[in-house]
Design an enzyme around this catalytic site. Structure first.
Site, PDB file in Angstrom:
ATOM      1  N   ASP A  82      -7.694  -3.847  -6.064  1.00 26.12           N
ATOM      2  CA  ASP A  82      -6.690  -3.116  -6.858  1.00 26.12           C
ATOM      3  C   ASP A  82      -5.373  -3.888  -6.922  1.00 26.12           C
ATOM      4  O   ASP A  82      -4.680  -3.869  -7.933  1.00 26.12           O
ATOM      5  CB  ASP A  82      -6.388  -1.745  -6.220  1.00 26.12           C
ATOM      6  CG  ASP A  82      -7.552  -0.777  -6.292  1.00 26.12           C
ATOM      7  OD1 ASP A  82      -8.574  -1.098  -6.938  1.00 26.12           O
ATOM      8  OD2 ASP A  82      -7.437   0.315  -5.689  1.00 26.12           O
ATOM      9  N   SER A 142      -7.869  -4.673  -0.945  1.00 27.63           N
ATOM     10  CA  SER A 142      -8.483  -4.121  -2.148  1.00 27.63           C
ATOM     11  C   SER A 142      -8.188  -4.975  -3.372  1.00 27.63           C
ATOM     12  O   SER A 142      -7.063  -5.466  -3.552  1.00 27.63           O
ATOM     13  CB  SER A 142      -7.966  -2.702  -2.389  1.00 27.63           C
ATOM     14  OG  SER A 142      -8.459  -2.226  -3.623  1.00 27.63           O
ATOM     15  N   ASP A 166      -9.655  -7.701   4.495  1.00 31.91           N
ATOM     16  CA  ASP A 166     -10.018  -6.612   3.599  1.00 31.91           C
ATOM     17  C   ASP A 166      -8.781  -6.161   2.826  1.00 31.91           C
ATOM     18  O   ASP A 166      -7.967  -5.381   3.320  1.00 31.91           O
ATOM     19  CB  ASP A 166     -10.630  -5.448   4.392  1.00 31.91           C
ATOM     20  CG  ASP A 166     -11.229  -4.397   3.483  1.00 31.91           C
ATOM     21  OD1 ASP A 166     -10.983  -4.450   2.252  1.00 31.91           O
ATOM     22  OD2 ASP A 166     -11.948  -3.514   3.987  1.00 31.91           O
ATOM     23  N   LYS A 201     -20.221   2.162  -7.034  1.00 32.35           N
ATOM     24  CA  LYS A 201     -18.759   2.019  -7.089  1.00 32.35           C
ATOM     25  C   LYS A 201     -18.470   0.599  -7.574  1.00 32.35           C
ATOM     26  O   LYS A 201     -18.876  -0.365  -6.931  1.00 32.35           O
ATOM     27  CB  LYS A 201     -18.181   2.242  -5.685  1.00 32.35           C
ATOM     28  CG  LYS A 201     -16.707   1.908  -5.539  1.00 32.35           C
ATOM     29  CD  LYS A 201     -16.239   2.098  -4.094  1.00 32.35           C
ATOM     30  CE  LYS A 201     -14.918   1.405  -3.834  1.00 32.35           C
ATOM     31  NZ  LYS A 201     -14.531   1.444  -2.414  1.00 32.35           N
ATOM     32  N   GLU A 206      -9.454   7.524 -13.447  1.00 29.98           N
ATOM     33  CA  GLU A 206     -10.575   6.787 -12.835  1.00 29.98           C
ATOM     34  C   GLU A 206     -11.725   7.731 -12.485  1.00 29.98           C
ATOM     35  O   GLU A 206     -11.552   8.958 -12.435  1.00 29.98           O
ATOM     36  CB  GLU A 206     -10.112   6.047 -11.581  1.00 29.98           C
ATOM     37  CG  GLU A 206      -9.597   6.950 -10.468  1.00 29.98           C
ATOM     38  CD  GLU A 206      -9.655   6.295  -9.089  1.00 29.98           C
ATOM     39  OE1 GLU A 206     -10.738   5.833  -8.707  1.00 29.98           O
ATOM     40  OE2 GLU A 206      -8.623   6.280  -8.405  1.00 29.98           O
ATOM     41  N   LYS A 221      -2.793   5.721   1.163  1.00 32.27           N
ATOM     42  CA  LYS A 221      -3.168   6.461   2.371  1.00 32.27           C
ATOM     43  C   LYS A 221      -2.853   5.650   3.610  1.00 32.27           C
ATOM     44  O   LYS A 221      -2.852   4.423   3.589  1.00 32.27           O
ATOM     45  CB  LYS A 221      -4.668   6.725   2.348  1.00 32.27           C
ATOM     46  CG  LYS A 221      -5.069   7.893   1.513  1.00 32.27           C
ATOM     47  CD  LYS A 221      -6.378   8.478   2.049  1.00 32.27           C
ATOM     48  CE  LYS A 221      -6.733   9.735   1.284  1.00 32.27           C
ATOM     49  NZ  LYS A 221      -7.311   9.446  -0.021  1.00 32.27           N
ATOM     50  N   VAL A 269      -9.608   1.844  -9.121  1.00 37.07           N
ATOM     51  CA  VAL A 269      -8.315   1.597  -9.771  1.00 37.07           C
ATOM     52  C   VAL A 269      -8.376   0.262 -10.523  1.00 37.07           C
ATOM     53  O   VAL A 269      -7.983   0.179 -11.690  1.00 37.07           O
ATOM     54  CB  VAL A 269      -7.168   1.602  -8.735  1.00 37.07           C
ATOM     55  CG1 VAL A 269      -5.873   1.067  -9.348  1.00 37.07           C
ATOM     56  CG2 VAL A 269      -6.954   3.019  -8.197  1.00 37.07           C
TER      57      VAL A 269
HETATM   58  N1  PSU Z   1      -7.724   5.900  -2.210  1.00 38.59           N
HETATM   59  C1  PSU Z   1      -7.761   7.240  -2.291  1.00 38.59           C
HETATM   60  N2  PSU Z   1      -8.750   7.828  -3.018  1.00 38.59           N
HETATM   61  C2  PSU Z   1      -9.676   7.091  -3.709  1.00 38.59           C
HETATM   62  C3  PSU Z   1      -9.593   5.676  -3.634  1.00 38.59           C
HETATM   63  C4  PSU Z   1      -8.617   5.124  -2.878  1.00 38.59           C
HETATM   64  O1  PSU Z   1      -6.940   7.897  -1.692  1.00 38.59           O
HETATM   65  O2  PSU Z   1     -10.552   7.675  -4.375  1.00 38.59           O
HETATM   66  C5  PSU Z   1     -10.576   4.835  -4.421  1.00 38.59           C
HETATM   67  C6  PSU Z   1      -9.906   4.286  -5.692  1.00 38.59           C
HETATM   68  O3  PSU Z   1     -10.869   4.252  -6.714  1.00 38.59           O
HETATM   69  C7  PSU Z   1      -9.539   2.865  -5.288  1.00 38.59           C
HETATM   70  C8  PSU Z   1     -10.709   2.515  -4.392  1.00 38.59           C
HETATM   71  O4  PSU Z   1      -9.404   1.985  -6.372  1.00 38.59           O
HETATM   72  O5  PSU Z   1     -10.960   3.696  -3.655  1.00 38.59           O
HETATM   73  C9  PSU Z   1     -10.378   1.350  -3.478  1.00 38.59           C
HETATM   74  O6  PSU Z   1     -11.530   0.896  -2.883  1.00 38.59           O
HETATM   75  P1  PSU Z   1     -11.530  -0.482  -2.081  1.00 38.59           P
HETATM   76  O7  PSU Z   1     -10.596  -0.233  -0.920  1.00 38.59           O
HETATM   77  O8  PSU Z   1     -12.954  -0.688  -1.666  1.00 38.59           O
HETATM   78  O9  PSU Z   1     -11.008  -1.518  -3.023  1.00 38.59           O
HETATM   79 MN    MN Z   2     -12.148  -3.608   0.625  1.00 41.20          MN
END
Ligand code: PSU
Ligand code: MN
Length: 308
Positions: free
Chosen positions: A147, A145, A143, A91, A30, A164, A111
């Site tokens: 993903d 993701s 919230d 992003k 990614e 994380k 992701v």
């Molecule tokens: N978690 C990490 N490092 C990252 C990300 C998540 O430890 O770089 C990035 C990945 O690209 C993941 C995105 O898909 O953040 C998730 O963002 P959101 O929570 O806004 O969906």
């Molecule tokens: Mn989000």
């Protein structure tokens, strides 16, 4: 997408196109981890090293991005540098993709979007650091993701170091169960917690070897069970961070996000940058090492899969 439409929107490097066509192992990577997950210029060395590790295992790396509205599978050195510098790089998760492409914008792929691009290019395996998930307090904020939805629907296996602790790992795993996503551990019974080897939550199956993961993936897709898989690969012991210290750091980062009123897609990048700052760069070193470890595992799984 048929071949003609694919060409209209996507550039696949000749090397990757040939590898996919002839069944050679390819590993997707990614670009959000570069543009919004790690500081410049440290991310440049990282981006090159992770591709090198995949090649050393006999697989071909395919870093994904959207550049000037073109979907890209495989980046030139110049394009990789552009993602690392991150100037005017958005992003893009699933909902952003049509907007970014139609407006010829440049965006890093999360992701979710990396899975979409990988799937379009015919790539089945993808290595990253950590996935997005259900955020802490997600039961109120909703919230979650994108993903996780992508793992439910798109046939790509994601090799990561877990999630994380900025996330609610328990709820993240519950969500994946509901969506029918197999969660495997790479030689572990415990789903890993990114900087730390254990989260306290179990996996569905402890896969002792890359070939075991490849076999499960093969059966899943042969059977027409849609969607992806998640493989949790713990950070090597020597780079793991102290669980209690990291919990404290993450609480501080979450409090800072709350105080700054950060919302939506900016939350994850905000927290990542804050954690690097609070740990004086220690977390960055761990982040890089765990991603290298995942790239190695993903390449080995892809190599085994190519034999089936
Ligand atoms: N978690 C990490 N490092 C990252 C990300 C998540 O430890 O770089 C990035 C990945 O690209 C993941 C995105 O898909 O953040 C998730 O963002 P959101 O929570 O806004 O969906
Ligand atoms: Mn989000």
């Amino acid at each position: 997408m048929n071949a003609e439409l694919l060409k209209k929107y996507m550039d696949i490097t000749p090397e990757i196109e040939e590898a996919v066509r002839t069944g050679k192992p390819v590993v997707a990577l990614e670009s959000t981890i570069l543009s919004h997950g790690m500081p410049y210029p440290e991310n440049v060395a990282f981006a090159k090293e992770i591709e090198k590790i995949i090649r050393a295992e006999g697989a071909i790396p395919a870093t994904m991005a959207v550049i000037d509205g073109r979907l890209k599978a495989g980046l030139t050195e110049e394009e990789l540098l552009r993602m690392c510098e991150g100037k005017n790089v958005l992003k893009a998760s699933r909902r952003d993709l049509p907007i970014v492409v139609a407006n010829k914008l440049t965006a890093a792929t999360t992701v979710a979007t990396t899975m979409i691009l990988a799937s379009l290019a015919g790539i089945r395996f993808f290595a990253t650091g950590g996935i997005g998930g259900v955020h802490r307090g997600g039961e109120d904020s909703m919230d979650v993701s994108a993903d996780l939805q992508e793992l439910a629907h798109t046939p790509v296996a994601v090799i990561c170091a877990g999630a994380k602790m900025i996330l609610d790992i328990g709820r993240t795993l519950e969500y994946l169960e509901t969506m029918g996503v197999p969660v495997l551990g790479m030689d572990t019974d415990d789903f890993p917690a990114f900087y730390c080897r254990k989260s306290g939550f179990g996996v569905d199956f402890n896969a002792k070897a890359p070939a075991d993961v490849a076999a499960i993936a093969k059966v899943k897709w042969d059977m027409g069970l849609q969607g992806g898989m998640l493989i949790g690969n713990p950070v090597p012991q020597e780079y793991a961070m102290d669980f209690d210290a990291m919990s404290e750091t993450i609480d501080k980062a979450l409090a800072a996000a709350e105080a700054a009123g950060v919302k939506g897609k900016n939350i994850t990048p905000f927290l990542l940058a804050h954690i690097v700052e609070l740990t004086g760069g220690d977390s960055l070193k761990t982040n890089m090492q765990l991603a290298y470890n995942n790239a190695r595992a993903a390449a080995r799984i892809a190599v085994e899969y190519a034999k089936l």
